[in-house]
Design a protein around this motif. Structure first.
Motif, PDB file in Angstrom:
ATOM      1  N   GLU A 156     -13.486  10.038  85.921  1.00 11.00           N
ATOM      2  CA  GLU A 156     -13.987  11.390  86.171  1.00 11.00           C
ATOM      3  C   GLU A 156     -15.095  11.734  85.179  1.00 11.00           C
ATOM      4  OE1 GLU A 156     -13.038  13.283  88.638  1.00 11.00           O
ATOM      5  OE2 GLU A 156     -11.428  11.953  89.345  1.00 11.00           O
ATOM      6  N   GLU A 157     -16.012  12.592  85.619  1.00 11.09           N
ATOM      7  CA  GLU A 157     -17.078  13.040  84.721  1.00 11.09           C
ATOM      8  C   GLU A 157     -16.477  13.934  83.626  1.00 11.09           C
ATOM      9  OE1 GLU A 157     -20.234  14.916  86.763  1.00 11.09           O
ATOM     10  OE2 GLU A 157     -20.721  13.169  88.008  1.00 11.09           O
ATOM     11  N   ILE A 158     -16.941  13.744  82.409  1.00 11.75           N
ATOM     12  CA  ILE A 158     -16.363  14.480  81.282  1.00 11.75           C
ATOM     13  C   ILE A 158     -16.591  15.978  81.407  1.00 11.75           C
ATOM     14  CG2 ILE A 158     -18.398  14.295  79.762  1.00 11.75           C
ATOM     15  CD1 ILE A 158     -16.338  13.819  77.457  1.00 11.75           C
ATOM     16  N   SER A 159     -17.692  16.391  82.058  1.00  7.97           N
ATOM     17  CA  SER A 159     -17.979  17.817  82.224  1.00  7.97           C
ATOM     18  C   SER A 159     -16.920  18.506  83.076  1.00  7.97           C
ATOM     19  CB  SER A 159     -19.358  18.018  82.856  1.00  7.97           C
ATOM     20  OG  SER A 159     -20.366  17.473  82.037  1.00  7.97           O
ATOM     21  N   THR A 160     -16.278  17.756  83.980  1.00  6.88           N
ATOM     22  CA  THR A 160     -15.246  18.344  84.832  1.00  6.88           C
ATOM     23  C   THR A 160     -13.880  18.356  84.141  1.00  6.88           C
ATOM     24  OG1 THR A 160     -14.670  16.231  85.885  1.00  6.88           O
ATOM     25  CG2 THR A 160     -16.478  17.503  86.860  1.00  6.88           C
ATOM     26  N   GLN A 161     -13.735  17.591  83.077  1.00  4.46           N
ATOM     27  CA  GLN A 161     -12.457  17.490  82.387  1.00  4.46           C
ATOM     28  C   GLN A 161     -12.374  18.373  81.147  1.00  4.46           C
ATOM     29  OE1 GLN A 161      -9.847  15.325  83.688  1.00  4.46           O
ATOM     30  NE2 GLN A 161     -11.332  15.638  85.338  1.00  4.46           N
ATOM     31  N   ILE A 162     -13.510  18.606  80.485  1.00  4.62           N
ATOM     32  CA  ILE A 162     -13.533  19.408  79.264  1.00  4.62           C
ATOM     33  C   ILE A 162     -14.479  20.576  79.478  1.00  4.62           C
ATOM     34  CG2 ILE A 162     -13.997  19.432  76.792  1.00  4.62           C
ATOM     35  CD1 ILE A 162     -13.488  16.434  76.757  1.00  4.62           C
ATOM     36  N   ARG A 163     -13.923  21.786  79.491  1.00  4.05           N
ATOM     37  CA  ARG A 163     -14.751  22.970  79.712  1.00  4.05           C
ATOM     38  C   ARG A 163     -15.688  23.201  78.532  1.00  4.05           C
ATOM     39  NH1 ARG A 163     -11.349  28.078  81.458  1.00  4.05           N
ATOM     40  NH2 ARG A 163     -13.485  28.847  81.598  1.00  4.05           N
ATOM     41  N   GLY A 164     -16.895  23.608  78.829  1.00  6.75           N
ATOM     42  CA  GLY A 164     -17.855  23.920  77.777  1.00  6.75           C
ATOM     43  C   GLY A 164     -18.775  22.764  77.422  1.00  6.75           C
ATOM     44  N   LEU A 165     -18.568  21.584  78.039  1.00  9.15           N
ATOM     45  CA  LEU A 165     -19.432  20.431  77.771  1.00  9.15           C
ATOM     46  C   LEU A 165     -20.392  20.230  78.932  1.00  9.15           C
ATOM     47  CD1 LEU A 165     -17.187  17.657  76.176  1.00  9.15           C
ATOM     48  CD2 LEU A 165     -18.673  19.304  75.052  1.00  9.15           C
ATOM     49  N   ASP A 166     -21.671  20.242  78.642  1.00  6.51           N
ATOM     50  CA  ASP A 166     -22.712  20.002  79.653  1.00  6.51           C
ATOM     51  C   ASP A 166     -23.330  18.633  79.376  1.00  6.51           C
ATOM     52  OD1 ASP A 166     -24.708  20.106  81.536  1.00  6.51           O
ATOM     53  OD2 ASP A 166     -25.984  21.460  80.376  1.00  6.51           O
ATOM     54  N   TRP A 167     -22.971  17.645  80.209  1.00  8.96           N
ATOM     55  CA  TRP A 167     -23.416  16.284  79.948  1.00  8.96           C
ATOM     56  C   TRP A 167     -24.937  16.153  80.030  1.00  8.96           C
ATOM     57  CZ3 TRP A 167     -21.869  12.393  77.412  1.00  8.96           C
ATOM     58  CH2 TRP A 167     -22.492  11.150  77.565  1.00  8.96           C
ATOM     59  N   GLU A 168     -25.580  16.963  80.865  1.00 12.82           N
ATOM     60  CA  GLU A 168     -27.034  16.875  81.003  1.00 12.82           C
ATOM     61  C   GLU A 168     -27.740  17.158  79.683  1.00 12.82           C
ATOM     62  OE1 GLU A 168     -28.705  15.877  83.639  1.00 12.82           O
ATOM     63  OE2 GLU A 168     -26.823  15.549  84.721  1.00 12.82           O
ATOM     64  N   SER A 169     -27.177  18.045  78.881  1.00  9.21           N
ATOM     65  CA  SER A 169     -27.797  18.373  77.596  1.00  9.21           C
ATOM     66  C   SER A 169     -27.308  17.472  76.471  1.00  9.21           C
ATOM     67  CB  SER A 169     -27.523  19.837  77.232  1.00  9.21           C
ATOM     68  OG  SER A 169     -26.130  20.054  77.084  1.00  9.21           O
ATOM     69  N   LEU A 170     -26.144  16.812  76.657  1.00  4.65           N
ATOM     70  CA  LEU A 170     -25.583  15.982  75.597  1.00  4.65           C
ATOM     71  C   LEU A 170     -26.051  14.532  75.682  1.00  4.65           C
ATOM     72  CD1 LEU A 170     -21.866  17.218  75.505  1.00  4.65           C
ATOM     73  CD2 LEU A 170     -23.620  17.632  73.789  1.00  4.65           C
ATOM     74  N   GLY A 171     -25.975  13.950  76.872  1.00  8.37           N
ATOM     75  CA  GLY A 171     -26.223  12.508  77.023  1.00  8.37           C
ATOM     76  C   GLY A 171     -27.697  12.162  77.085  1.00  8.37           C
ATOM     77  N   LYS A 172     -28.350  12.091  75.957  1.00  6.01           N
ATOM     78  CA  LYS A 172     -29.766  11.719  75.877  1.00  6.01           C
ATOM     79  C   LYS A 172     -29.891  10.381  75.161  1.00  6.01           C
ATOM     80  CE  LYS A 172     -31.168  15.701  77.577  1.00  6.01           C
ATOM     81  NZ  LYS A 172     -31.792  15.814  78.900  1.00  6.01           N
ATOM     82  N   PRO A 173     -30.573   9.398  75.739  1.00  3.34           N
ATOM     83  CA  PRO A 173     -30.726   8.086  75.093  1.00  3.34           C
ATOM     84  C   PRO A 173     -31.307   8.212  73.685  1.00  3.34           C
ATOM     85  CG  PRO A 173     -31.538   8.022  77.348  1.00  3.34           C
ATOM     86  CD  PRO A 173     -31.260   9.454  77.053  1.00  3.34           C
ATOM     87  N   GLY A 174     -30.686   7.493  72.752  1.00  2.77           N
ATOM     88  CA  GLY A 174     -31.178   7.462  71.378  1.00  2.77           C
ATOM     89  C   GLY A 174     -30.818   8.666  70.547  1.00  2.77           C
ATOM     90  N   ARG A 175     -30.082   9.646  71.129  1.00  4.02           N
ATOM     91  CA  ARG A 175     -29.771  10.863  70.372  1.00  4.02           C
ATOM     92  C   ARG A 175     -28.279  10.906  70.035  1.00  4.02           C
ATOM     93  NH1 ARG A 175     -30.856  16.885  72.607  1.00  4.02           N
ATOM     94  NH2 ARG A 175     -29.008  16.409  73.866  1.00  4.02           N
ATOM     95  N   THR A 176     -27.996  11.256  68.792  1.00  5.04           N
ATOM     96  CA  THR A 176     -26.626  11.423  68.330  1.00  5.04           C
ATOM     97  C   THR A 176     -26.336  12.916  68.187  1.00  5.04           C
ATOM     98  OG1 THR A 176     -26.732   9.334  67.123  1.00  5.04           O
ATOM     99  CG2 THR A 176     -24.990  10.855  66.500  1.00  5.04           C
ATOM    100  N   VAL A 177     -25.138  13.336  68.592  1.00  8.59           N
ATOM    101  CA  VAL A 177     -24.784  14.757  68.602  1.00  8.59           C
ATOM    102  C   VAL A 177     -23.515  14.966  67.782  1.00  8.59           C
ATOM    103  CG1 VAL A 177     -24.129  16.734  70.028  1.00  8.59           C
ATOM    104  CG2 VAL A 177     -25.802  15.077  70.886  1.00  8.59           C
ATOM    105  N   SER A 178     -23.520  15.987  66.920  1.00  6.81           N
ATOM    106  CA  SER A 178     -22.319  16.428  66.212  1.00  6.81           C
ATOM    107  C   SER A 178     -22.159  17.916  66.485  1.00  6.81           C
ATOM    108  CB  SER A 178     -22.437  16.179  64.706  1.00  6.81           C
ATOM    109  OG  SER A 178     -21.278  16.657  64.036  1.00  6.81           O
ATOM    110  N   ARG A 179     -20.986  18.298  66.978  1.00  8.11           N
ATOM    111  CA  ARG A 179     -20.832  19.690  67.415  1.00  8.11           C
ATOM    112  C   ARG A 179     -19.397  20.148  67.227  1.00  8.11           C
ATOM    113  NH1 ARG A 179     -21.626  21.584  73.706  1.00  8.11           N
ATOM    114  NH2 ARG A 179     -20.220  23.368  73.609  1.00  8.11           N
ATOM    115  N   ASP A 180     -19.227  21.430  66.839  1.00  8.86           N
ATOM    116  CA  ASP A 180     -17.911  22.053  66.760  1.00  8.86           C
ATOM    117  C   ASP A 180     -17.565  22.655  68.116  1.00  8.86           C
ATOM    118  OD1 ASP A 180     -17.655  21.398  64.111  1.00  8.86           O
ATOM    119  OD2 ASP A 180     -18.395  23.323  63.387  1.00  8.86           O
TER     120      ASP A 180
END
Length: 392
Positions: A76-100
């Motif tokens: 399943e897509e993670i956006s449908t399993q965890i509310r508040g996560l937008d994969w379009e803005s998170l999953g960018k090649p070469g980019r690392t994300v740290s978020r509370d």
């Protein structure tokens, strides 16, 4: 998730002898099982995603954090399993994300996740997938808040001596000089004396109010040791109600008592607990905007604690004020000092208890005091009536 290594292996299978293929497959199975055991042993959540944000693997900790089903979540897509996560803005090649992230199901937790791409050595611009590491910061955050509160109170304590000296002494001096002015005013003719006496009375009242605020401040920040005695909480409660009876009657506020039939004596400081009841009941009737309000006081006792509830049908407390309700000088009343609840919580905590506040705007507020017994009873399991008989 792009296979990478497996695609290269399949392309070269015709060059590999059958024995080597069997060894490679066996090794992959062992490594997969070993890595899964490692991931399951971690307290941090681990989620493996493909380039499109589809869950390929997640460990037990991740399932607990987000309330996910380990059988249904993969695929399943993670956006449908965890509310508040937008994969379009998170999953960018070469980019690392740290978020509370704060989650409310299955429990209210404060989490931090770290999302990093899994690079493909042959094609750095197209990651094989992503790995998400999730840490639970709930306990750490609570400890940090307690440390911050302790540091704040320590700072206030250091200031208390200076405040007492710099403000207390001038207040005493002003009060003495106003008394001298009052004596001189008595020598003036009555017509000239009356307006000056009114101004003098107002000045003295304001000095007394400042002196009271100073005393409350010092009591709130200075660490105190309760002088405990075995006392009846109901007696202290009734004495406090008697003190407040004129104010309650003037506002036509009814007090309903629902008291436990049998309340064991509690090891408390009676003076401090009278102050607790006085502040809480006074807060309750001041929160009732019109006459004919109602305050309900209940007491209960369990094997481990006394439970005291003070409930009103007043204006309630808004969500934005609830978060800062115990901060010094935070008050919604025009004449309040903002120290009452801080003093109440300190007294209750010094007795080993806790205070909880439940409120709804325009409906009212309920304050719950949980006070542990000084001597908790030991509950023993009853012995079996007869020993079982075993036939040999």
């Amino acid at each position: 998730m792009k296979s990478g290594f497996l695609e290269k292996l399949v392309a070269r299978l015709d060059r590999v002898v059958p024995g080597d293929v069997q060894q490679i497959v066996t090794r992959l199975i062992r490594e997969k099982g070993f890595l899964e055991k490692v991931f399951e042993a971690l307290h941090e959540g681990v989620i493996i995603l493909d380039p499109n944000g589809v869950i390929g693997f997640l460990n037990h900790a991740a399932c607990q954090f987000f309330g996910l089903d380990p059988e249904q979540a993969p695929g399943e897509e993670i956006s449908t399993q965890i509310r508040g996560l937008d994969w379009e803005s998170l999953g960018k090649p070469g980019r690392t994300v740290s978020r509370d992230l704060e989650v409310f199901y299955p429990e209210n937790r404060f989490l931090n996740f770290y999302l990093a791409p899994i690079d493909d050595a042959d094609d750095p611009g197209a990651p094989l997938g992503y790995v998400m590491l999730v840490r639970d910061l709930t306990t750490t955050r609570a400890e940090a808040e307690e440390t911050l509160e302790s540091e704040r109170l320590n700072a206030l304590t250091l200031l208390a001596a200076g405040v007492a000296h710099e403000i207390g002494n001038p207040l005493n001096s002003l009060d003495i000089h106003l008394q001298l002015l009052g004596r001189k005013l008595k020598k003036l003719p009555p017509g000239d004396r009356k307006p000056l006496e009114e101004n003098l009375s107002t000045a003295r009242e304001e000095i007394q109010r400042l002196d009271q605020i100073l005393k409350q401040f010092l009591h709130a920040v200075r660490p105190t040791t309760p002088h405990r005695e075995r006392k009846d909480l109901h007696v202290i409660l009734n004495e406090t109600l008697k003190l407040l009876e004129p104010e309650l009657a003037s506002r036509q506020i009814a007090v309903q008592l629902d008291l436990a039939e049998s309340m064991p004596l509690a090891m408390i400081d009676p003076g401090q607990f009278q102050q607790v009841f006085y502040n809480l009941i006074r807060n309750a009737y001041q929160a009732i905007p019109c006459e004919k309000g109602r305050i309900t006081i209940r007491t209960r006792v369990s094997d481990f604690e006394y439970i005291i509830s003070i409930e009103d049908n007043g204006t309630g407390i808004s969500p934005e004020h609830m978060g800062a309700i115990f901060e010094p000088y935070r008050t919604t009343k025009s004449s309040g000092s903002g120290l009452g609840l801080l003093i109440v919580r300190r007294i209750i905590r010094e007795h080993g208890g806790e205070i909880a506040i439940e409120s709804e705007e325009n409906q009212g507020t309920r304050v719950l005091i949980h006070l542990p017994h000084a001597d908790r009873p030991v509950r023993l399991l009853a012995a079996p009536e007869t020993d079982p008989v075993i036939d040999l």
